[in-house]
Design an enzyme around this catalytic site. Structure first.
Site, mmCIF file in Angstrom:
data_model
loop_
_atom_site.group_PDB
_atom_site.id
_atom_site.type_symbol
_atom_site.label_atom_id
_atom_site.label_comp_id
_atom_site.label_asym_id
_atom_site.label_seq_id
_atom_site.Cartn_x
_atom_site.Cartn_y
_atom_site.Cartn_z
ATOM 1 N N HIS A 160 0.865 -1.185 0.000
ATOM 2 C CA HIS A 160 0.000 0.000 0.000
ATOM 3 C C HIS A 160 0.899 1.231 0.000
ATOM 4 O O HIS A 160 1.704 1.425 0.917
ATOM 5 C CB HIS A 160 -0.923 0.025 1.221
ATOM 6 C CG HIS A 160 -1.901 1.159 1.194
ATOM 7 N ND1 HIS A 160 -3.179 1.028 0.695
ATOM 8 C CD2 HIS A 160 -1.772 2.458 1.585
ATOM 9 C CE1 HIS A 160 -3.802 2.198 0.773
ATOM 10 N NE2 HIS A 160 -2.966 3.080 1.321
ATOM 11 N N CYS A 161 0.762 2.048 -1.033
ATOM 12 C CA CYS A 161 1.619 3.234 -1.178
ATOM 13 C C CYS A 161 0.834 4.480 -0.789
ATOM 14 O O CYS A 161 -0.150 4.830 -1.449
ATOM 15 C CB CYS A 161 2.116 3.348 -2.621
ATOM 16 S SG CYS A 161 3.163 4.799 -2.907
ATOM 17 N N PRO A 162 1.235 5.180 0.263
ATOM 18 C CA PRO A 162 0.501 6.397 0.645
ATOM 19 C C PRO A 162 0.652 7.522 -0.375
ATOM 20 O O PRO A 162 -0.203 8.399 -0.453
ATOM 21 C CB PRO A 162 1.142 6.777 1.991
ATOM 22 C CG PRO A 162 2.494 6.157 1.970
ATOM 23 C CD PRO A 162 2.350 4.886 1.184
#
Length: 291
Positions: A160-162
């Site tokens: 999960h890439c912010p």
């Protein structure tokens, strides 16, 4: 042949997923809530939204400095036109890739599809093992993982890439790879233009090579160089990691699994480990680890 790391899942057999108490034909409601409908994909996460906005602001800042501080005041028209067109093309492509990575479904498994009707449609053989997520009541395909931020199971979830406020998974990984590539090219381009601008201004008068005052121009270009260096380091690492994962048909999660100290322990397990799980199915779910 599928590796044992891919078979380590939250699983359940066909029959334990349903019980007489939860059977719709017995007069009770369905086992899980109905599957959600398709719509606009956008993760309402505060940290991710802030990171996404900051990403756009930093890219637009670089575009501002390159165009207004370095290119427009340049005496050579062709130098400004050619470099401006190339740099702005990369900026547009980077922001478009960022939007696609952020607003595209990363490969979410339909939520709440662990119902009797769906189970019957699978036409499972007696004793056949399937995969189920007790958190979102979904029948998971292999190599799917549950994301606590997206609150969904994602097919071939990498991480999960912010910065894109989304998971990187089966359906949007190509957009994330393009985004990191374009940002890396923008960073290299900005560094080259900054060095040329410093060299030109040192040899000539500062007032003649930019429309901004010398102190302001220097501060803007120094901050641009720092930003470009940091972004270049980050995106090159991410781009290389993604290309390596694609070439080896594995995700970062599986790379971390097989490089962890638990690898040897998991491989040596030859039994089924059953633990009760109260979520979704009235406490009859179980965690099964197979090798």
């Amino acid at each position: 042949m599928q590796s044992s790391g891919h078979r380590q899942r939250d699983t359940e057999q066909h029959q334990p997923l349903l019980s007489a108490d939860n059977d719709p034909e017995a007069g009770a409601g369905p086992l899980c809530p109905p599957a959600d409908q398709d719509g606009l994909w956008f993760i309402q996460d505060g940290c991710g939204i802030v990171c996404g906005v900051v990403t756009w602001l930093l890219v637009l800042y670089a575009d501002f400095v390159v165009n207004l501080v370095m290119l427009l005041p340049n005496k050579s028209l062709w130098y400004s036109v050619i470099n401006g067109a190339l740099f702005n093309f990369l900026v547009v492509m980077a922001l478009a890739s960022h939007l696609r990575a952020m607003l595209s479904d990363p490969g979410a498994v339909p939520k709440g599809n662990a119902t009797k009707e769906y189970m019957d449609s699978l036409q499972l053989k007696p004793g056949e093992v399937i995969y189920k997520c007790p958190k979102c009541c979904s029948i998971k395909p292999q190599r799917a993982h549950h994301c606590s931020i997206c609150k969904r199971c994602i097919r071939k979830m990498d991480h999960h890439c912010p910065w894109v406020n989304n998971c990187v998974g089966e359906k949007n990984q190509r957009f994330f790879v393009l985004f990191t590539m374009y940002i890396a090219l923008i960073s290299v381009y900005a560094l080259c233009l900054s060095f040329l601008q410093f060299y030109s201004c040192v040899n000539d008068q500062w007032n003649e090579c930019t429309d901004f005052s010398p102190p302001v121009a220097v501060m803007l270009m120094i901050f641009l160089c720092l930003e470009a260096f940091l972004f270049l380091t980050f995106t090159v690492v991410m781009f290389g990691t993604q290309i390596h994962s694609i070439c080896n048909d594995e995700t970062v999660r599986h790379q971390a699994l097989w490089s962890s100290p638990l690898k040897g322990t998991l491989v040596e397990v030859n039994t089924l480990l059953l633990t009760p799980c109260p979520a979704c199915s009235g406490g009859k779910s179980s965690v099964v680890v197979t090798t």
